[in-house]
Design a protein around this motif. Structure first.
Motif, PDB file in Angstrom:
ATOM      1  N   VAL A 121     -35.647  43.113 -41.804  1.00 33.32           N
ATOM      2  CA  VAL A 121     -35.272  42.665 -40.467  1.00 33.32           C
ATOM      3  C   VAL A 121     -34.794  43.877 -39.657  1.00 33.32           C
ATOM      4  O   VAL A 121     -33.948  44.632 -40.107  1.00 33.32           O
ATOM      5  CB  VAL A 121     -34.130  41.635 -40.546  1.00 33.32           C
ATOM      6  N   GLY A 122     -35.374  44.044 -38.495  1.00 33.69           N
ATOM      7  CA  GLY A 122     -34.923  45.112 -37.604  1.00 33.69           C
ATOM      8  C   GLY A 122     -35.259  46.514 -38.073  1.00 33.69           C
ATOM      9  O   GLY A 122     -34.684  47.488 -37.582  1.00 33.69           O
ATOM     10  N   TYR A 141     -31.939  38.102 -30.199  1.00 37.16           N
ATOM     11  CA  TYR A 141     -33.104  37.830 -29.373  1.00 37.16           C
ATOM     12  C   TYR A 141     -33.561  36.385 -29.566  1.00 37.16           C
ATOM     13  O   TYR A 141     -33.196  35.744 -30.557  1.00 37.16           O
ATOM     14  CB  TYR A 141     -34.227  38.822 -29.697  1.00 37.16           C
ATOM     15  N   CYS A 152     -41.517  40.900 -38.183  1.00 33.83           N
ATOM     16  CA  CYS A 152     -40.095  40.855 -38.548  1.00 33.83           C
ATOM     17  C   CYS A 152     -39.802  39.512 -39.210  1.00 33.83           C
ATOM     18  O   CYS A 152     -40.204  38.465 -38.711  1.00 33.83           O
ATOM     19  CB  CYS A 152     -39.227  41.019 -37.305  1.00 33.83           C
ATOM     20  N   THR A 209     -37.265  37.725 -39.237  1.00 34.37           N
ATOM     21  CA  THR A 209     -36.521  36.744 -38.447  1.00 34.37           C
ATOM     22  C   THR A 209     -37.279  36.290 -37.203  1.00 34.37           C
ATOM     23  O   THR A 209     -36.815  35.414 -36.492  1.00 34.37           O
ATOM     24  CB  THR A 209     -35.127  37.267 -38.026  1.00 34.37           C
ATOM     25  N   VAL A 237     -36.822  32.911 -33.026  1.00 34.27           N
ATOM     26  CA  VAL A 237     -36.035  33.938 -33.721  1.00 34.27           C
ATOM     27  C   VAL A 237     -34.917  33.220 -34.456  1.00 34.27           C
ATOM     28  O   VAL A 237     -34.147  32.480 -33.852  1.00 34.27           O
ATOM     29  CB  VAL A 237     -35.465  34.971 -32.735  1.00 34.27           C
ATOM     30  N   CYS A 249     -31.363  37.818 -37.134  1.00 34.55           N
ATOM     31  CA  CYS A 249     -31.869  38.830 -36.200  1.00 34.55           C
ATOM     32  C   CYS A 249     -30.732  39.808 -35.934  1.00 34.55           C
ATOM     33  O   CYS A 249     -29.618  39.410 -35.625  1.00 34.55           O
ATOM     34  CB  CYS A 249     -32.299  38.161 -34.894  1.00 34.55           C
ATOM     35  N   VAL A 250     -31.009  41.085 -36.090  1.00 30.01           N
ATOM     36  CA  VAL A 250     -29.950  42.072 -35.874  1.00 30.01           C
ATOM     37  C   VAL A 250     -29.984  42.617 -34.450  1.00 30.01           C
ATOM     38  O   VAL A 250     -29.262  43.545 -34.122  1.00 30.01           O
ATOM     39  CB  VAL A 250     -30.027  43.226 -36.894  1.00 30.01           C
ATOM     40  N   GLY A 251     -30.861  42.043 -33.643  1.00 32.36           N
ATOM     41  CA  GLY A 251     -30.912  42.457 -32.243  1.00 32.36           C
ATOM     42  C   GLY A 251     -31.414  43.865 -32.052  1.00 32.36           C
ATOM     43  O   GLY A 251     -30.943  44.597 -31.189  1.00 32.36           O
ATOM     44  N   CYS A 252     -32.378  44.254 -32.876  1.00 33.87           N
ATOM     45  CA  CYS A 252     -32.856  45.639 -32.805  1.00 33.87           C
ATOM     46  C   CYS A 252     -33.547  45.917 -31.484  1.00 33.87           C
ATOM     47  O   CYS A 252     -33.638  47.056 -31.056  1.00 33.87           O
ATOM     48  CB  CYS A 252     -33.786  45.943 -33.976  1.00 33.87           C
ATOM     49  N   GLY A 253     -34.055  44.869 -30.853  1.00 27.74           N
ATOM     50  CA  GLY A 253     -34.642  45.057 -29.536  1.00 27.74           C
ATOM     51  C   GLY A 253     -36.152  45.125 -29.524  1.00 27.74           C
ATOM     52  O   GLY A 253     -36.767  45.131 -28.469  1.00 27.74           O
ATOM     53  N   LEU A 254     -36.749  45.186 -30.707  1.00 26.96           N
ATOM     54  CA  LEU A 254     -38.207  45.316 -30.763  1.00 26.96           C
ATOM     55  C   LEU A 254     -38.897  44.156 -30.047  1.00 26.96           C
ATOM     56  O   LEU A 254     -39.893  44.348 -29.362  1.00 26.96           O
ATOM     57  CB  LEU A 254     -38.678  45.403 -32.222  1.00 26.96           C
ATOM     58  N   CYS A 255     -38.351  42.967 -30.212  1.00 26.03           N
ATOM     59  CA  CYS A 255     -39.001  41.803 -29.602  1.00 26.03           C
ATOM     60  C   CYS A 255     -39.164  41.994 -28.110  1.00 26.03           C
ATOM     61  O   CYS A 255     -40.230  41.746 -27.558  1.00 26.03           O
ATOM     62  CB  CYS A 255     -38.194  40.546 -29.899  1.00 26.03           C
TER      63      CYS A 255
END
Ligand code: SF4
Lengths: 698, 486
Positions: A403-404, A604, A623, A625, A643, A647-653
């Motif tokens: 994830v992320g 996200y 991902c 998640t 989502v 989700c670690v909020g990596c921002g990819l989405c």
């Protein structure tokens, strides 16, 4: 490091007559200390990563004993370190993954084996063969044979493994030969018990320095010494080893009533053999067997006196030997022939599969065939057929990016870039990034070895009208990629593009430290930057990108494809391994929250009513998640993207939605925990719009 | 005493990072508490990176004193047909275990959570690539001696713990484990951190497996409308909301022809028509994104607690297409053809991060939604209506020949999905398919034609990007070649 062994290393302190409860690989480490090693080292890789992790976590204990610990640059470095035992009577051990590590190490191993050792030298090989393996399927046995190093393959229970480590050092010294100990992945992780002995200090060690260097040309790998060394191997060391193995009964014979039949197996196969016999009603739960077994805890060299004697009264024997070629079976055939013992029919690979892991099922099938008892097997076959009838084929679930993961966005960017540039050849490398070859990315055309991405690209790059791409991880970079790939590419004026995945750790093996890790433990020097190394070897085009900015990464990729600059172009794709990042972040966030401090949690999401269920976002991410759920719209059928928690909020989405112009359904939510006065006021203002004419109500 | 003649074997199938290793440790610990020899193995390698992995244990149910110095020989791998307790932390993993022969009706207790974590290969399909869960559940009930199947992830969440605690509880509660409840609980306690929560999870799993509590029922999946009356009602509702009563009347008008037709055909046509007529343009998206219900849903989805403000940022990247879609027809058409000719359709997109929860962001997006009355004059509206009419006419024509064929033609509307490039590609596929297989079919046989349409549609859905990646837009996709044009 992914796993901490701070608690487990206490087990290394156990003294005489105490009981050790724990994992196989930790037991091996304890056995090394009981054998009085002066130095240890190795290179991480499943299933022996934990040896390195344990050693690093046990520095205090090892310092007390005067044991030197080295985190070697690669397996060749580890094997070369055993050179300390050539001239001096000190014991040392290294561990790495086989056969990939053994391949890398084989130059040093050949030299070591030729020179011979005075102090015991042990190579612990973690065999990653069979289910869940991430490497090519080959045998370590071949290395033992070609260099004439002895290969131990102990029965997989802790007392035997520990005993073989101890005996291994003695054997090494008795025959002046380095010894390898192979442990299959399950044996490395087997949980069991054994009675410990106290740790021994080495006569010479960090604490008791060697007084005088010892020069002996006979130990140098130069003719004529090398000729003498080969002779010594055959005439002195081999017979000495055979004598030691026989005298100490390293191999075991388990007698049984069916005296005209027998099984010869590698030590590591013993438990599977017993279980198979038990299922066939020919052995009990404690190993009392009706079929005699010759268990080779020393897989190489074979002891002809013992094998011929075992076969003497037998009409048929079955060799249970995992992997191919069938070295043991062939050696047994030859031994019997030489001894003119022609009455025993030797079976092996005719009853058992040539390749692949010898699981319980495989061994059972082979042994039942050998003993003409196929009934047991038929029931199992029926079971499987029935399941297949009921289920069809269930979807596979190979490993993938976490994830992320910071590497995922780089591959998304490659897909985006490919839309503009057209498809390009990509030479992949070993590391987590190899997962990109799996769906949804399917990126990477070849994999040639750890750190060899760029080297493997040097010819193919010239065969295309346009530039090609190479991937290398920071692990591979320090393992050998800097020299075999980058320096070489600059030297040859190659025109390739290299993407270095700089996630800060040797992540695939359990996030061990690298020279360029963002922080270091006390025993390591910091401030070794990839960037400076690149400048040092004269790379003139280096761009560093933030992985999560997919659009920027795609742009830099396109730039590299089209720039006028001739020569190696390096893109450093920076993004810290998410596993490590989260490990560091979690306690910080927990503390902040418990102290009532303002904390922003990012997650996200996908708007289910604008998502049309085409899943193009998933094809660009994968991902865990970012997944799907039933469509809540009664008119639609296909699942919508969603989502989920984690989700670690990596921002990819969000980045993907932009970079690939995917869809407007993604949103980023910032949850303000422990909001401050300002947050609350702002929120009030926003909510003031609620229910007004401009606010859509439903 | 008579010693047992074999160990109890336990195979645990889990996904990387689910705490399967911790569960194995608990089992080893609990066995030690009971004085039973036990062994566990695993293959953690790279499989621990989100892939499927297994842990295998053997417990010999006799105490060390009963054994009197004898040592059982444990196996390191599970062998099919010889597993006593098969544990799966996810439903498909239970299916995989059955496929590998690890669930034996004479011997195996199957303990599995019924929730799904979809594999990439299931998620990435253009349509619905999910494996049918009910098949696994049915197979489990048939193949296991005892099957304990329920959503343990949900139970774990409710107990504030991870799934391994619930699975462990279910194992202990099933009666198949030779270890006492006390020993199991003691093992969890010995694990230290998080023990309280784990014990809660353990208890809830135990009670259900032991039959003290009923097996929780999974919530029913959202209802799909399939009956024509309901679909018409939903369609009218949606289109009224989308563009007003007149637009909904248009829907009714268009559906008139199908009223007395084959039930399945009319309901599916109505469904596709309603969805298509409510196509997702920028006005619609802006409208949906600024509804109060949406912000409530977001709060719920991200798990915001009472009193925690949530800032919502939307990712919009309007470009030439979006602009053109709003222009009057003649202008929009020109702009699009200009951009297409130069390959500039995606060249001028403006990436925007809009704080829709903020006052200005909200107003900005909302103002787009206010363009609704303009929509019928827009380029996109006219284009869509033309295509809808064309498609509907083809469905109607086909209906005269064969309802089954008409249904296939109607279903082709599923290709129109997504936004931007995905939508363009879907549309290109749709048009190519209509052209080759509906307007100019290679065969007069309706069954054959229907089959060809279905095949082509499924192929287009199966690998939407792959086939088109290298090719230029609008080029016939590969499957058209096989069908051939006369
Ligand atoms: S933002 Fe998307 S890619 Fe990143 S962790 Fe969350 S779901 Fe995964």
């Amino acid at each position: 490091m992914e796993r901490s062994f701070k608690k487990e290393v206490e087990l290394l302190k156990l003294g005489d007559g105490e009981t050790f409860h724990g994992e196989g690989i930790l037991a091996v480490t304890k056995a090394l200390l009981q054998s009085g090693v002066a130095y240890v080292g190795g290179y991480q890789g499943a299933p022996v990563s934990h040896v390195m992790d344990v050693l690093n976590d046990a520095r205090d204990i090892l310092d007390d004993l005067g044991v030197h610990v080295e985190t070697n640059a690669n397996e060749a470095g580890a094997a070369a370190m055993l050179g300390a035992s050539i001239n001096y009577p000190i014991r040392g051990a290294v561990a790495f993954k086989s056969t990939v590590g053994t391949n890398v190490a084989s130059d040093a191993l050949s030299n070591l084996a030729s020179a011979g050792v005075r102090g015991g030298a042990l190579v612990v090989l973690g065999e990653d063969y069979g289910e869940g393996s991430s490497i090519i399927q080959e045998r370590s046995h071949a290395f033992a044979m070609k260099s004439q190093m002895w290969l131990l393959d102990p029965r997989p229970n802790l007392p035997k493994i520990v005993e073989m480590v101890e005996k291994g050092f003695e054997l090494s010294e008795a025959s002046n030969t380095p010894v390898m100990l192979e442990l299959r992945i399950r044996a490395c992780h087997v949980h069991g018990t054994f009675t410990t002995k106290k740790n021994l200090g080495s006569k010479n060690s960090k604490k008791n320095p060697i007084a005088e260097p010892d020069f002996d040309f006979g130990r140098i790998s130069l003719p004529p010494a090398t000729y003498a060394q080969e002779k010594h191997k055959i005439e002195v060391r081999w017979p000495a080893a055979v004598a030691f193995i026989r005298k100490n009964k390293l191999n075991e014979v388990f007698a049984g009533a069916m005296s005209d039949t027998g099984i010869v197996c590698q030590g590591g196969m013993y438990n599977a053999v017993i279980r198979a016999l038990q299922l066939l009603g020919l052995a009990d739960a404690f190993g009392a067997t009706r079929v005699p077994i010759y268990c080779m805890n020393v897989a190489y060299p074979m002891i002809p006196e013992e094998t011929v004697a075992f076969c003497a009264d037998k009409k048929r024997v079955l060799v249970v030997e995992e992997g191919q070629p069938a070295f043991i079976e062939d050696a047994l055939q030859a031994a019997l022939r030489r001894a003119d013992a022609n009455l025993t029919k030797v079976h092996g690979k005719d009853m058992l599969p040539l390749g692949g892991e010898y699981t319980g099922e495989v061994v059972l099938t082979g042994i039942s065939r050998f003993l003409n008892r196929d009934v047991e097997i038929n029931a199992v076959k029926k079971l499987k057929t029935r399941a297949t009838e009921l289920l069809g084929t269930v979807p596979a679930r190979p490993p993938g990016f976490c994830v992320g993961c910071p590497e995922r966005p780089v591959f998304a960017a490659m897909k985006v870039a490919e839309k503009a540039t057209g498809a390009f050849h990509i030479s992949a490398d070993i590391g987590c990034h190899t997962f990109a070859t799996l769906p949804p990315f399917n990126i990477g055309h070849t994999v040639l070895g750890y750190g060899l991405g760029l080297a493997s690209n040097s010819a193919v790059d010239t065969m295309f009208g346009k530039r090609t791409l190479t991937i290398m991880g920071d692990g591979g970079f320090w393992h050998n990629g800097l020299t075999s790939g980058i320096a070489n590419s600059v030297f040859n004026k190659d025109d390739g593009i290299l993407v270095i995945m700089k996630n800060g750790y040797s992540s695939a093996t359990g996030t061990q430290e690298l020279p360029s890790s963002p922080q270091h433990s006390e025993s390591k020097s910091d401030d070794m930057a990839i960037e400076r190394a690149l400048a040092g070897v004269g790379v003139g085009w280096v761009k560093t990108v933030d992985n999560y900015r997919v659009g920027d990464v795609a742009k830099v990729l396109k730039d590299a494809m089209s720039t006028e600059y001739k020569g190696l172009k390096v893109i450093i794709a920076e993004g810290e391994c998410q596993l490590e990042r989260q490990r560091k972040l979690r306690p910080v966030v927990a503390k902040q929250l418990s102290e009532g401090k303002r904390t922003i949690k990012v997650k996200y999401g996908v708007d289910e009513d604008t998502c049309t269920g085409d899943h193009s976002c998933i094809r660009l991410s994968g991902c865990p998640t970012l997944t799907i759920k039933d469509n809540p719209d009664p008119l639609r059928r296909d699942p919508v993207a969603t989502v989920i928690d984690g989700c670690v909020g990596c921002g990819l989405c969000g980045e993907n939605a932009h970079a690939a112009v995917l869809c407007p359904s993604f949103y980023r939510a910032e949850i303000i925990q422990n909001p401050g006065f300002f947050d609350k006021a702002l929120n009030k203002l926003r909510n003031a719009f609620r229910g007004t004419t401009i606010h859509q109500r439903n | 005493m008579n010693l047992p003649d074999r160990p109890i074997t336990i195979l645990i199938a889990a996904l990387g990072g689910e705490g399967g290793g911790v569960m194995a440790d608990w089992l080893i610990d609990a066995s030690a508490q009971c004085g039973f020899p036990a062994q566990s193995t695993s293959i953690p390698g790279v499989a621990q990176r989100t892939g499927a992995t297994t842990y295998y244990l053997e417990v010999f149910p006799a105490t060390v004193s009963q054994l009197n110095g004898r040592q059982p020989v444990f196996s390191l791998t599970a062998s099919p047909g010889n597993v006593d307790i098969m544990v799966a932390s996810e439903l498909i993993e239970a299916g995989r275990a059955m496929q590998n022969g690890f669930v034996n009706p004479e011997r195996t207790t199957l303990i599995a959570s019924t929730h799904r974590i979809y594999a990439t290969i299931e998620k990435m399909q253009m349509a619905d690539g999910r494996f049918d869960s009910s098949r696994v559940v049915d197979a489990g009930r048939q193949l296991a001696k005892q099957a304990i199947l329920f959503d343990m992830r949900k139970l774990a969440e409710d107990s504030g713990t991870v799934i391994n605690a619930v699975l462990f509880g279910a194992m202990a509660g099933s009666g198949a484990l030779p270890l006492t409840r006390e020993a199991c609980e003691q093992a969890i306690r010995g694990g230290g951190r998080g023990a309280e929560a784990s014990l809660r999870g353990f208890t809830s799993g135990f009670d259900i497996a032991a039959g003290a509590h009923p097996t929780p029922q999974s919530p029913a999946p959202p209802k799909h409308a399939s009956e024509i009356g309901e679909i018409m009602r939903l369609g009218i509702e949606r289109l009224t909301d989308y563009q007003g009563a007149a637009y909904a009347d248009l829907f009714l008008e268009r559906m008139k022809f199908f009223q007395d037709k084959d039930k399945k055909l009319s309901s599916e046509t109505a469904r596709h028509l309603a969805l298509w007529m409510a196509y997702e343009d920028i006005i619609r998206v802006a409208d949906l994104k600024t509804r109060a219900s949406r912000f409530e849903r977001v709060r719920k989805e991200v798990g915001a607690k009472e009193g925690e403000p949530v800032v919502v940022i939307d990712f919009l990247k309007p470009g030439i297409e979006e602009l053109a879609s709003l222009l009057p027809h003649f202008l929009g058409k020109r702009l699009i053809s200009w951009a297409q000719a130069r390959g500039k359709l995606d060249a001028y997109n403006i990436g925007m991060h809009i704080k829709t929860s903020g006052v200005f962001g909200y107003l900005m997006v909302r103002s787009l939604a206010w363009l609704k009355p303009w929509r019928p004059h827009s380029f996109r509206y006219q284009e869509e209506q033309e295509m809808i009419e064309h498609w509907l006419a083809r469905v109607a024509e086909a209906a005269q020949r064969s309802p089954a064929l008409a249904l296939e033609v109607a279903q082709c509307a599923t290709l129109l999905k997504g936004y931007g490039e995905t939508h363009r590609r879907g549309k290109a596929n749709f048009l190519a398919l209509m052209d080759a297989l509906v307007d100019n079919p290679a065969t007069a046989d309706t069954v054959e034609q229907a089959g060809a349409i279905r095949k082509a549609r499924e192929a287009a859905l199966a690998d939407p990007e792959g086939k088109a990646l290298g090719g230029a837009l609008g080029k016939p996709v590969t499957w058209l070649k096989q069908v051939g044009r006369t």
